[in-house]
Design a protein around this motif. Structure first.
Motif, short mmCIF file in Angstrom:
data_model
loop_
_atom_site.label_atom_id
_atom_site.label_comp_id
_atom_site.label_asym_id
_atom_site.label_seq_id
_atom_site.Cartn_x
_atom_site.Cartn_y
_atom_site.Cartn_z
N ARG A 37 117.88 59.44 25.71
CA ARG A 37 117.67 58.41 26.49
C ARG A 37 116.91 58.83 27.80
O ARG A 37 115.93 58.42 28.14
N LEU A 40 112.96 59.59 26.94
CA LEU A 40 112.36 58.43 26.57
C LEU A 40 112.08 57.63 27.77
O LEU A 40 111.01 57.08 28.14
N GLU A 41 113.01 57.39 28.83
CA GLU A 41 113.11 56.59 30.03
C GLU A 41 111.90 57.59 31.11
O GLU A 41 111.05 56.55 31.57
N ASP A 48 110.06 52.81 22.34
CA ASP A 48 111.08 53.73 21.66
C ASP A 48 112.52 53.79 22.20
O ASP A 48 113.49 54.09 21.30
N LEU A 49 112.58 53.64 23.43
CA LEU A 49 114.00 53.68 24.01
C LEU A 49 114.83 52.38 23.45
O LEU A 49 116.07 52.35 23.19
N ASN A 53 118.03 52.69 21.29
CA ASN A 53 119.40 52.30 21.75
C ASN A 53 119.79 51.08 20.71
O ASN A 53 121.26 51.19 20.38
N SER A 105 117.29 47.47 27.87
CA SER A 105 115.97 47.97 27.36
C SER A 105 115.22 47.09 26.28
O SER A 105 114.06 47.20 26.33
N TRP A 144 112.43 62.64 18.14
CA TRP A 144 113.32 62.32 19.18
C TRP A 144 114.29 63.49 18.96
O TRP A 144 114.76 64.08 20.40
#
Length: 210
Positions: A37, A40-41, A48-49, A53, A105, A144
């Motif tokens: 996470r 990705l943030e 993708d985030l 999630n 998100s 990921w």
């Protein structure tokens, strides 16, 4: 011996699973989830985030996750707290929660220009593909897990499906709850899916005092 009678020489093909970890894919641990996470943030990968999630919260198979429609999770101008979809494999409905972080998100993703008038939650970039495919989703999962230094062959799309229920089972020992969350029709399927064995049963029994 004539040449025509000599045995044919065939090149040995390398086994398809050479060097790969086969079998049931591992669920992510909480520390892995948070590490992905954060990455990705920081890289501002909004879609993708939201997809990551949603995969964790929904516990859906990849074929169901990639086919989610906007109306499945969004109504009255906001993301739903709970949603329900019909599973493609079993044709049975399954409900799932959408936690606050996932709702945030998802809303960020729905606010992106590409999502205007989009029917599907994860639209494809090719005209004849209305949504991303399961292979693309699998490649994303691979990216990921690789990004945080995990062995990609040990994880897959089912890792995303198993991650939250593995923690639920570990903390509660409630197989029936896990069965409902996964949308399994038989308890045996849930037992096999989680890899429940005698050691798990004994650990649960030992934690209960009478």
């Amino acid at each position: 011996m004539s040449i025509s009678n000599l045995p044919a020489i065939r090149m040995r093909r390398a086994p398809w699973n050479k060097g790969r970890i086969i079998g049931q894919k591992r669920p992510l641990l909480p520390k892995h989830v948070w590490a992905i996470r954060v990455r990705l943030e920081l890289s501002n990968r909004v879609r993708d985030l939201a997809l990551f999630n949603m995969a964790i919260d929904s516990k859906l198979r990849g074929c169901d996750l990639v086919r989610l429609r906007v109306v499945d999770v969004h109504a009255a101008g906001q993301v739903k707290e709970r949603a329900s979809v019909i599973q493609r494999k079993t044709s049975q409905p399954v409900r799932f929660e959408i936690t606050e972080g996932t709702r945030t998100s998802l809303q960020d993703w729905l606010n992106m220009p590409i999502m205007q008038k989009s029917e599907f939650l994860w639209p494809g970039r090719i005209h004849d593909r209305p949504h991303i495919g399961t292979r693309q989703y699998a490649r994303l999962v691979r990216d990921w897990v690789e990004s945080i230094g995990l062995e990609p062959s040990a994880y897959g799309t089912h890792s995303m499906r198993r991650t939250k229920v593995a923690q639920i089972y570990r903390k509660t020992g409630n197989l029936r709850a896990v069965q409902l969350l996964l949308g399994h029709t038989k308890m045996d399927s849930t037992v096999r899916y989680l890899g429940v064995d005698l050691e798990d049963a004994l650990s649960i029994s030992e934690s209960v005092e009478i």
